[in-house]
Each structure stands twice: as C-alpha cells, then as structure tokens.
Scaffold this motif. Sequence first.
Motif, mmCIF file in Angstrom:
data_model
loop_
_atom_site.group_PDB
_atom_site.id
_atom_site.type_symbol
_atom_site.label_atom_id
_atom_site.label_comp_id
_atom_site.label_asym_id
_atom_site.label_seq_id
_atom_site.Cartn_x
_atom_site.Cartn_y
_atom_site.Cartn_z
ATOM 1 N N TYR A 1 4.814 42.787 32.942
ATOM 2 C CA TYR A 1 5.748 43.189 31.899
ATOM 3 C C TYR A 1 5.310 42.702 30.518
ATOM 4 O O TYR A 1 5.420 43.432 29.527
ATOM 5 C CB TYR A 1 7.164 42.738 32.252
ATOM 6 C CG TYR A 1 7.686 43.526 33.438
ATOM 7 C CD1 TYR A 1 8.258 44.782 33.258
ATOM 8 C CD2 TYR A 1 7.533 43.059 34.747
ATOM 9 C CE1 TYR A 1 8.695 45.538 34.340
ATOM 10 C CE2 TYR A 1 7.961 43.808 35.826
ATOM 11 C CZ TYR A 1 8.534 45.054 35.613
ATOM 12 O OH TYR A 1 8.944 45.806 36.697
ATOM 13 N N GLU B 1 11.709 44.118 29.114
ATOM 14 C CA GLU B 1 12.403 44.578 30.333
ATOM 15 C C GLU B 1 12.818 43.427 31.219
ATOM 16 O O GLU B 1 13.958 43.301 31.616
ATOM 17 C CB GLU B 1 11.567 45.590 31.126
ATOM 18 C CG GLU B 1 11.378 46.916 30.418
ATOM 19 C CD GLU B 1 10.873 47.967 31.379
ATOM 20 O OE1 GLU B 1 11.705 48.510 32.126
ATOM 21 O OE2 GLU B 1 9.658 48.223 31.383
ATOM 22 N N ILE B 2 11.861 42.571 31.594
ATOM 23 C CA ILE B 2 12.192 41.397 32.399
ATOM 24 C C ILE B 2 11.062 40.402 32.245
ATOM 25 O O ILE B 2 9.906 40.784 31.991
ATOM 26 C CB ILE B 2 12.409 41.771 33.886
ATOM 27 C CG1 ILE B 2 13.112 40.639 34.635
ATOM 28 C CG2 ILE B 2 11.087 42.142 34.564
ATOM 29 C CD1 ILE B 2 13.697 41.059 35.982
ATOM 30 N N PHE C 1 18.409 47.168 34.268
ATOM 31 C CA PHE C 1 17.102 47.056 34.925
ATOM 32 C C PHE C 1 17.264 47.041 36.435
ATOM 33 O O PHE C 1 16.530 47.722 37.166
ATOM 34 C CB PHE C 1 16.398 45.780 34.462
ATOM 35 C CG PHE C 1 15.058 45.552 35.106
ATOM 36 C CD1 PHE C 1 13.896 46.058 34.546
ATOM 37 C CD2 PHE C 1 14.952 44.833 36.300
ATOM 38 C CE1 PHE C 1 12.659 45.861 35.142
ATOM 39 C CE2 PHE C 1 13.731 44.631 36.902
ATOM 40 C CZ PHE C 1 12.577 45.148 36.326
ATOM 41 N N ASN D 1 17.857 38.347 29.143
ATOM 42 C CA ASN D 1 17.297 38.396 30.493
ATOM 43 C C ASN D 1 17.237 36.969 31.026
ATOM 44 O O ASN D 1 16.445 36.162 30.524
ATOM 45 C CB ASN D 1 15.881 38.973 30.490
ATOM 46 C CG ASN D 1 15.836 40.446 30.175
ATOM 47 O OD1 ASN D 1 16.862 41.110 30.148
ATOM 48 N ND2 ASN D 1 14.646 40.964 29.913
ATOM 49 N N ASN E 1 15.929 50.125 38.857
ATOM 50 C CA ASN E 1 14.814 49.829 39.760
ATOM 51 C C ASN E 1 15.261 49.647 41.210
ATOM 52 O O ASN E 1 14.418 49.394 42.076
ATOM 53 C CB ASN E 1 14.069 48.578 39.285
ATOM 54 C CG ASN E 1 13.209 48.832 38.066
ATOM 55 O OD1 ASN E 1 12.068 49.286 38.185
ATOM 56 N ND2 ASN E 1 13.748 48.569 36.885
ATOM 57 N N ASN F 1 15.289 43.200 26.101
ATOM 58 C CA ASN F 1 15.676 44.483 26.688
ATOM 59 C C ASN F 1 16.215 45.398 25.601
ATOM 60 O O ASN F 1 16.328 45.000 24.432
ATOM 61 C CB ASN F 1 16.734 44.259 27.782
ATOM 62 C CG ASN F 1 17.878 43.372 27.277
ATOM 63 O OD1 ASN F 1 18.570 43.725 26.331
ATOM 64 N ND2 ASN F 1 18.062 42.217 27.905
#
Length: 350
Positions: A341, A166-167, A294, A269, A298, A145
């Motif tokens: 992702y 991101e994830i 995140f 993460n 989201n 991230n």
Amino acid sequence: MRYYLKDSFLHNQHEKNAGSKARNDVEAILISEGYKGLEIKVNNWYQMNFFKAQQHKYSATKSVFDQLGLGDELVIQFPIIHHTFLIAQLIKQAQKRGAKFYLLIHDIETLRHAAGSEVKLRHKLRNYFQEKKAMMSVDGIIVHNDIMKGVLANQGFPVDKMVSLEIFDYLIPNFQEKSLPQKEQAIIVAGNLNPTKSGYLYSLPENHAYNLYGVGYDESRALNNITYFGAFMPDDLPAALEGSFGLVWDGDSSETCQGTYGNYLRFNNSHKASLYLAAGFPLVVWKQSALSHFVLENGCGIAVESLHDLKDTIDNLSDTDYQDLVDNAKRVGEEIRDGHYLKIALTHLK
C-alpha cells in the motif's frame, strides 16, 4: 535523490505498545524502494526549557534540510517527533532550491479532537504551526483514506496534493502461516488496553468471548468472558494471536465508538487493523469508521454499529461466508506484509 527523514524517539519505554512499529515499517519500505535516510540528530531537548528546545530542534532540522537541492525529494513521517514551530519556513527555504517535500500522515491532532473536546490554546497554536502550516507547505501528502482526504479538503488542503494510503502496511519478519481461524473462537483485541482509550473492554456484552493482548489492561476489572494473554513485542505479536476476528474499536462504550478516541475512527486507519490482517484474521470494525469502507469493499471483515450486535452478526454468517472473509483477509494480509500500500501511494505522489 530520494530521501526520508530518519526521525527517532529519544526514549522508547513502551516498546510493547507498537508505538514505533508503524514508523519502523515505513522506513524499511522506503529503504527497499531506494530512499536514503537523512538523520535528524538532537540532544535530549526534553531537559531544556521551551525556547532552548525550540532553538535546538530548529537547528537540527535546518542542518538536514540544508543538504537538499534541485531534484531532491524528502519523505517525512508526520507528526515529526522532534517538532519545530518553524518547520514550514524551513520547508519553503529548501523548496526555493528545488527540493520537494512529502508527508506521510500517522496522526493529525486537529482531527483527533474534531469531536469538540476541550483543547488548550497552546495546543491549538501548536497544531496550527506544526500541522496546518506544515501540511500546506509541502508538495504532497499521503493521507490514511478518502474520508480523511475529504475532511482535509474541506479545511482548505488541495485535493490534488493528497494520495490515499487505504491501509497501513505491517511487516512481519519470518512470517509463518498459522492454522485457519474458526468462526466460533474468541474475538481478538490487541494494542493499548488502557481504560482511557479502551474503556469499552470493561463493559463488554457477556455473549461472546474475547482474547486480549497488550499493555495497560486493568486485570482487577476483568470480566468473566475475557482472557488476557499479556503484552508482546510487535514483531512477535502476530504469531501469538488466537481467535476468529480482530476487533478495531475505541472509546468507553461497547454500544458505539465515542469520545476522543472513538470518534477519531471516523477519519483514521487504526494500525491494529493492519496487524490483524497481516496475521490472517478478518476484521470487526465500527460501521461509522473510515476503515469500514476498505473492509467491506475488500470483503475482509464485518461492520457493526454496536458490540451488542456482534454475536448475532457472526451467528448469521454461514461457514462459507466466514471462509470467504478469511480468504480475503489472507489476500489483503499478504499485500500488507509486502508493503504494497505504501509502495503504490509513493508512485502517485506528484
């Protein structure tokens, strides 16, 4: 040609702790994107002395890297399972022939111990030679991230070489959507439940129920508000989960995330977050965790400073608020199950 390093555990005695799940999913996504595996073949170096093991792993890694030439790219899942102190040297040799190397970070030990816990000298040396030198030598790095990217940039790693994942993705074979979770149901905790990593489970506030799934749980210390369902294989676990939210929390305190594992959430993460979202559950995360950015951006969960705040936070959600969280979790979960992702991150590597 695009390749990935096929790097497998010699023994996996703990299949139900999802130790290989993240790596296996990355491999499957890379294959779907046209990458071919180059297998590192080793004997059982655990039975060798230190110097023979290092020599053996060096030779095994070199035999793979020697196959690479001009225009070839190799993605390496990091840390490398069959690690060698001379990994940076081998990378540089292949780069001189025109090959490019990319790392996908699963864990960084120097960040895991960033809170100042005691680390032995030999581990510091290993981290330097096998982490920092390797990461400095490659052409690109997929980090967890933007928080992790910033921390590594402050340590001297070039920002333009780093791409945020991101994830993590989480593939679920034969996924079948379950009935919608309900706000009043228990909080889900899945993964490694060992007191060393998840000591908070033995001092939870009594005002909410928890459903536990995983290995290492000490049932002799179970609280009245806990139901333990046992351990499941990673691909079977999503279908077994029942509850309202998936909890991402580590350390020995329910007041805050602390200690080696708890503080690591500031940077990394957690893979269990991907499990919950892929299964369709919104998240509860620590407000100071990297994942909180995140989750809140989201709209797929809530962030709290303490588990003692959790019940009031959930009670203050309207039914519409909760339904929005579920809908967003399902949307993100669908992307996670598709490998979205990692596929996007690969396109941003230079």
